[in-house]
Design a protein around this motif. Structure first.
Motif, short mmCIF file in Angstrom:
data_model
loop_
_atom_site.label_atom_id
_atom_site.label_comp_id
_atom_site.label_asym_id
_atom_site.label_seq_id
_atom_site.Cartn_x
_atom_site.Cartn_y
_atom_site.Cartn_z
N GLU A 1 0.82 -1.21 0.00
CA GLU A 1 0.00 0.00 0.00
C GLU A 1 0.86 1.27 0.00
N LEU A 2 2.01 1.19 0.68
CA LEU A 2 2.88 2.36 0.77
C LEU A 2 3.36 2.80 -0.60
N TYR A 3 3.44 1.86 -1.55
CA TYR A 3 3.99 2.16 -2.86
C TYR A 3 2.92 2.26 -3.96
N THR A 4 1.67 2.12 -3.57
CA THR A 4 0.58 2.18 -4.55
C THR A 4 -0.41 3.28 -4.15
N VAL A 5 -1.36 2.96 -3.29
CA VAL A 5 -2.38 3.95 -2.94
C VAL A 5 -1.80 5.13 -2.17
N LEU A 6 -0.66 4.93 -1.50
CA LEU A 6 -0.03 6.01 -0.73
C LEU A 6 1.16 6.64 -1.46
N ALA A 7 1.35 6.30 -2.72
CA ALA A 7 2.52 6.78 -3.45
C ALA A 7 2.63 8.30 -3.47
N LYS A 8 1.51 8.99 -3.63
CA LYS A 8 1.57 10.45 -3.72
C LYS A 8 1.92 11.09 -2.38
N TYR A 9 1.80 10.31 -1.30
CA TYR A 9 2.16 10.81 0.03
C TYR A 9 3.57 10.39 0.45
N LYS B 1 -2.84 20.60 1.95
CA LYS B 1 -3.79 20.99 2.98
C LYS B 1 -4.19 19.82 3.88
N GLU B 2 -3.60 18.68 3.63
CA GLU B 2 -3.90 17.50 4.43
C GLU B 2 -2.83 17.30 5.51
N ARG B 3 -3.22 16.66 6.59
CA ARG B 3 -2.27 16.32 7.65
C ARG B 3 -2.21 14.80 7.77
N LEU B 4 -0.99 14.29 7.87
CA LEU B 4 -0.78 12.85 8.00
C LEU B 4 -0.37 12.54 9.43
N ILE B 5 -1.02 11.58 10.04
CA ILE B 5 -0.60 11.06 11.33
C ILE B 5 -0.13 9.63 11.10
N ILE B 6 1.14 9.38 11.39
CA ILE B 6 1.78 8.12 11.03
C ILE B 6 2.20 7.38 12.29
N THR B 7 1.83 6.12 12.38
CA THR B 7 2.23 5.27 13.51
C THR B 7 2.99 4.07 12.96
N ASP B 8 4.23 3.90 13.41
CA ASP B 8 5.08 2.79 12.98
C ASP B 8 5.40 1.87 14.14
N TRP B 9 5.46 0.56 13.88
CA TRP B 9 6.01 -0.38 14.84
C TRP B 9 6.53 -1.60 14.10
N ARG B 10 7.39 -2.35 14.79
CA ARG B 10 8.03 -3.52 14.19
C ARG B 10 7.83 -4.73 15.09
N GLU B 11 7.76 -5.89 14.46
CA GLU B 11 7.74 -7.15 15.20
C GLU B 11 8.86 -8.02 14.64
N ARG C 1 2.66 -0.09 9.62
CA ARG C 1 2.50 1.36 9.59
C ARG C 1 1.02 1.70 9.39
N LEU C 2 0.51 2.56 10.24
CA LEU C 2 -0.85 3.09 10.09
C LEU C 2 -0.73 4.55 9.65
N VAL C 3 -1.28 4.86 8.49
CA VAL C 3 -1.26 6.23 7.98
C VAL C 3 -2.68 6.76 7.98
N GLN C 4 -2.92 7.80 8.77
CA GLN C 4 -4.22 8.46 8.82
C GLN C 4 -4.11 9.81 8.12
#
Length: 245
Positions: A3-11, A161-171, A183-186
């Motif tokens: 998703e990071l490289y497709t639907v979120l590419a512009k971000y 004009k958008e704000r991104l709230i990003i939460t990252d964690w690793r397992e 990663r959760l991108v809001q």
């Protein structure tokens, strides 16, 4: 997945704004490797998994003849809007078919960790074929075994004009040497609308020794450096693999 490289590419550039701000220093280090480790002058560069072209464009702006390849057309659409100095091609790094066309090949942003051991050997052979004699392959990778804090990390960025709230964690899964990158991108829009996307990618963990052994089966010389120093330091969190044909 991806998703990071497709639907979120512009971000993507907004999400990686801090890394992008360091790209000049990172390319300074690449140029040091080109000068001191390659056994030929580096002019023609192939950037694999180039994404939105953050390092690719910097290399081109410094006068290199650069070709960028990425699996995701959405990322390349962003990259092409930045410059006309780079030839951007959609394609799979494991399927390139160049024959001694480049003096250097790069693969940054830890992209090699998306490949398992078998795929990594295919990649190394393809890169070896693409390089001219004396050419150099440079790839970076993290070392999750020494990272103590795996998150969550929360931060925000602005995208227009958008704000991104990003939460990252690793397992980290030591038994199989894999890590789950989550990663959760809001995305908060001015009208109050909120969209959310969840990234959950499986990555491979490689130690410096493993990279040297695997790379040594294909390349004549393999070195591993830590951070921007041309040395290998204990407990480093990030490494650079340098392989010379």
């Amino acid at each position: 997945m991806y998703e990071l490289y497709t639907v979120l590419a512009k971000y993507y550039d907004s999400i990686y704004r801090r890394r992008a701000q360091e790209i000049s220093r990172e390319v300074d280090f690449l140029e040091e490797i080109f000068r001191k480790d390659a056994k030929r002058e580096v002019r023609d560069v192939l950037d694999l998994a180039c994404g939105t072209g953050i390092p690719t464009v910097e290399l081109a702006n410094r006068g290199y003849n650069v070709t960028g390849i990425d699996l995701h057309e959405e990322m390349l659409e962003v990259a092409r809007r930045k410059t006309d100095k780079v030839k951007f091609i959609q394609g799979n790094a494991l399927e390139i078919n160049f024959r001694e066309e480049f003096d250097a090949v790069t693969m940054l942003f830890s992209s090699i960790t998306y490949f398992n051991e078998e795929e990594l050997m295919v990649l190394f052979r393809k890169v070896h074929e693409a390089l001219r004699p004396g050419g150099v392959f440079v790839a970076d990778f993290p070392q999750w075994f020494v990272v103590r804090n795996l998150g969550p990390f929360v931060w925000d960025e602005v995208h227009g004009k958008e704000r991104l709230i990003i939460t990252d964690w690793r397992e980290v899964l030591p038994g199989v040497q894999k890590v789950r990158f989550k990663r959760l991108v809001q995305i908060l829009r001015p009208n109050g609308e909120v969209r959310a996307f969840f990234v959950n990618d499986g990555l491979n963990i490689y130690t410096p020794r493993e990279i040297r052994l695997l790379g040594g089966e294909v390349f004549g010389e393999v070195k591993v450096y830590s951070d921007y120093e041309r040395k290998l330091r204990e407990n480093a969190k990030r490494f650079w693999a340098v392989m010379v044909k």
